[in-house]
Each structure stands twice: as structure tokens, then as C-alpha cells.
Design an enzyme around this catalytic site. Structure first.
Site, PDB file in Angstrom:
ATOM      1  N   SER A   4      13.560  96.381 -40.765  1.00 39.88           N
ATOM      2  CA  SER A   4      14.022  97.711 -40.541  1.00 39.88           C
ATOM      3  C   SER A   4      12.689  99.127 -40.315  1.00 39.88           C
ATOM      4  O   SER A   4      12.359  99.018 -39.566  1.00 39.88           O
ATOM      5  CB  SER A   4      15.159  98.163 -41.455  1.00 39.88           C
ATOM      6  OG  SER A   4      15.848  98.833 -41.448  1.00 39.88           O
ATOM      7  N   ASP A   9      24.547  93.523 -36.804  1.00 40.61           N
ATOM      8  CA  ASP A   9      23.521  95.117 -36.564  1.00 40.61           C
ATOM      9  C   ASP A   9      24.180  96.388 -36.048  1.00 40.61           C
ATOM     10  O   ASP A   9      23.965  95.549 -34.987  1.00 40.61           O
ATOM     11  CB  ASP A   9      22.112  94.428 -37.005  1.00 40.61           C
ATOM     12  CG  ASP A   9      20.726  94.753 -37.328  1.00 40.61           C
ATOM     13  OD1 ASP A   9      21.119  96.265 -37.740  1.00 40.61           O
ATOM     14  OD2 ASP A   9      20.093  94.525 -37.445  1.00 40.61           O
ATOM     15  N   HIS A  40      22.603  92.803 -41.132  1.00 39.56           N
ATOM     16  CA  HIS A  40      20.653  93.479 -41.292  1.00 39.56           C
ATOM     17  C   HIS A  40      19.707  93.450 -42.078  1.00 39.56           C
ATOM     18  O   HIS A  40      18.510  92.645 -41.283  1.00 39.56           O
ATOM     19  CB  HIS A  40      20.953  94.867 -41.513  1.00 39.56           C
ATOM     20  CG  HIS A  40      20.071  96.053 -41.236  1.00 39.56           C
ATOM     21  ND1 HIS A  40      19.293  96.857 -40.350  1.00 39.56           N
ATOM     22  CD2 HIS A  40      19.049  96.464 -41.664  1.00 39.56           C
ATOM     23  CE1 HIS A  40      18.353  97.124 -40.377  1.00 39.56           C
ATOM     24  NE2 HIS A  40      18.064  96.656 -41.138  1.00 39.56           N
TER      25      HIS A  40
END
Length: 306
Positions: free
Chosen positions: A154, A249, A279
Site C-alpha cells: 500500500s 481493491d 486490499h
């Protein structure tokens, strides 16, 4: 495919990431939530805390070495996720141990400064300083400076992608591999998956906007490649990349777009999208079996550096 049943279970346990708490309270809630869904944590030969000097103050870090082998080994410099606002060394201890053991390498986990207390480009500067320090201290760490990988999930994936570009420009250290796990690659504009996967999958589009507002409040700054590596004009010559994404996601479209842009520039790129996944699945190994499959992909990429 439909949402994976194990992803459904993770969502039921954790729910969507709230944005109505103070950053301090959210950090506490986030860590408590995630600690309950981690995979088993293996033993490693060596682990210790570090304080990395930099022009911006000491950077906390944690070092892992899988075995007691005598020779220098590859190093993965890992940057945790959390939207540039969340995440700690403790929360990512299990992930880094597992990657060290499976990848047969050392791992340096970097605790960069978080927003909103430190805004862009603070996290980038910390990430760069920590990686440069590791390359300079290769004898202390007993690692091979020619075999340094950068990686993260991320927000951490964003930092890893940015670092790969910065290292190419500065030539102060070598990056041999970039491991980008559902990275934030373009913070300048929304993609269709922002709407398609807007809520109900733990990371919401509202949370993404909240992260960006706290980390990069000036929209003009979001157009910088230091914030949005997708916007670098020329990607040719960057190190090989492994990009892992998840079907459900908000970031999946920009993940695929960055992989395609790397490939078009001639960069060796392996892009894997996990169907039915959400995610944060990479760090949900206590619930989601695909987490281990993704770890195996990362380990295989790291072993190619051995």
C-alpha cells in the site's frame, strides 16, 4: 470471481477502515484489529532494533536475518502500509519474519515518519535515507549492497516504487528488485476501481482520500513522481518489479496500469492479481490463505537475488 469466503470472514471481523477517529485513536484501533488476523510468526536467527541517523532525526528500524550463514546475503528494505498515517514495526514484525525466512534474506523494516504530523515528502526522505544507510553499512549488516530489494504494501509499496526511481537518478545505491504489494502509484486522480470497489472491502475510497488529504494536502504535490510514481515520464532502466494486487481493491486499476507502463518501458515485470481478494489480504494470513501464496511469490523473487 465473487468475493472470496475468507475475505468475507476478514471483513466481518474487521469492517471498513473508519475515518471518523483522530489519527492517534485510529492507530490504536488499527493495530488491535490487525494483530488478531496475523499469520504464525516464525523464529529468525537474528533480530534487533536500530536507530538510523538521518538529516531529519533518527529513523527507528528493525533488522531480521533468517540464518546464521557467514556470507553476505540479499537485503529487503521493507516499508509498511497504512496510508502514510498508520502502521508500526510491531505490527509488521510477523510479515518481516516470514519474508526473511521464506526469502532466505535479511529484512530491514523501516518506521518512517507518519502523517499528519509529518507530511509529504517526509516519508519519502526517511525511506531514501534508511535505504542509503543500509547500502553504506553493508559490512555491519553483513548484506550484499548489489542485492538490495525495496518493497512494501500500500503506502509502503508507493515508497518502494518511488525509491527505485530515485536510486536510478542518484546512483547513490543500487536497487536490484522492487516488490510492490497493492501500491499507491497515482495519487493525482481517481481510477474506475475507486468507484467500483468504493466500500465494503476494508479499504474504502473515502479512506484513500482521507489519507491523501493528510499526507499530501496540496493537490499540486500529488502530481510529483515522488508522490505518484506512475507520473514519471520515462520508466526505462528501472529494476525488475513484482506487483501484487487484489480484485476488490480501490487501487487495483492503478496497480495494473503501473505494471503495464513498466512493461511498455522494457522493465521486467511480474503482475499478479489475486481474484476475490481485498486490499489488506497480504497481512491477513491468520484468516486468508492467499496471504501465504502472495508471500511465496515475494520469496521466489527474493531467492532470484541469492
Amino acid at each position: 470471481m465473487p468475493l472470496h469466503p475468507q475475505a468475507v470472514l476478514a471483513i466481518q471481523r474487521a469492517g471498513d477502515l473508519p475515518t471518523d477517529l483522530s489519527p492517534a485513536d485510529l492507530r490504536i484501533a488499527y493495530e488491535r484489529q490487525r494483530l488478531t488476523v496475523l499469520a504464525p510468526s516464525p523464529a529468525v536467527a537474528t533480530t534487533y532494533q536500530l536507530s538510523i541517523p538521518s538529516d531529519f532525526g533518527p529513523i527507528p528500524a528493525r533488522f531480521y536475518r533468517a540464518t546464521k550463514g557467514n556470507g553476505p546475503c540479499p537485503l529487503l528494505v521493507y516499508f509498511h502500509g497504512g496510508g502514510f498515517m498508520l502502521g508500526t514495526l510491531a505490527l509488521y514484525d510477523t510479515t518481516c519474519r516470514r519474508l526473511a525466512v521464506q526469502g532466505g534474506c535479511a529484512v530491514l523494516s523501516v518506521d518512517y515518519r507518519l502523517a499528519p504530523e509529518t507530511q509529504f515528502p517526509g516519508a519519502v526522505l526517511d525511506a531514501y535515507a534508511a535505504t542509503r544507510w543500509a547500502s553504506e553499512q553493508f559490512r555491519l549488516l553483513n548484506i550484499d549492497p548489489a542485492r538490495i530489494a525495496v518493497g512494501g504494501d500500500s503506502a509502503g509499496g508507493n515508497l518502494a516504487a518511488v525509491l527505485a526511481q530515485m536510486a536510478q537518478d542518484s546512483r547513490e545505491f543500487n536497487v536490484a528488485l522492487q516488490v510492490l504489494i497493492y501500491p499507491m502509484t497515482d495519487q493525482s486522480r481517481p481510477y474506475p476501481s475507486y468507484e467500483r470497489n468504493a466500500k465494503g472491502y476494508m479499504l474504502t475510497t473515502a479512506a484513500l482520500h482521507w489519507f491523501m488529504d493528510n499526507y499530501i494536502p496540496d493537490p499540486q504535490d500529488r502530481k510529483s513522481p515522488l508522490a505518484s510514481p506512475m507520473l514519471r515520464e520515462n520508466l526505462a532502466g528501472l529494476p525488475p518489479a513484482l506487483i501484487i494486487s487484489a480484485e476488490f481493491d480501490p487501487l487495483v486499476d492503478e496497480n495494473e496500469a503501473y505494471a503495464e507502463k513498466l512493461k511498455a518501458a522494457g522493465v521486467e515485470t511480474d503482475y499478479v492479481c489475486f481474484p476475490g481478494m481485498i486490499h489488506p489480504f497480504f497481512t491477513l494470513g491468520g484468516v486468508v490463505e492467499d496471504s501465504a501464496k502472495a508471500e511465496a511469490l515475494v520469496a521466489a523473487a527474493l531467492k532470484k537475488l541469492a
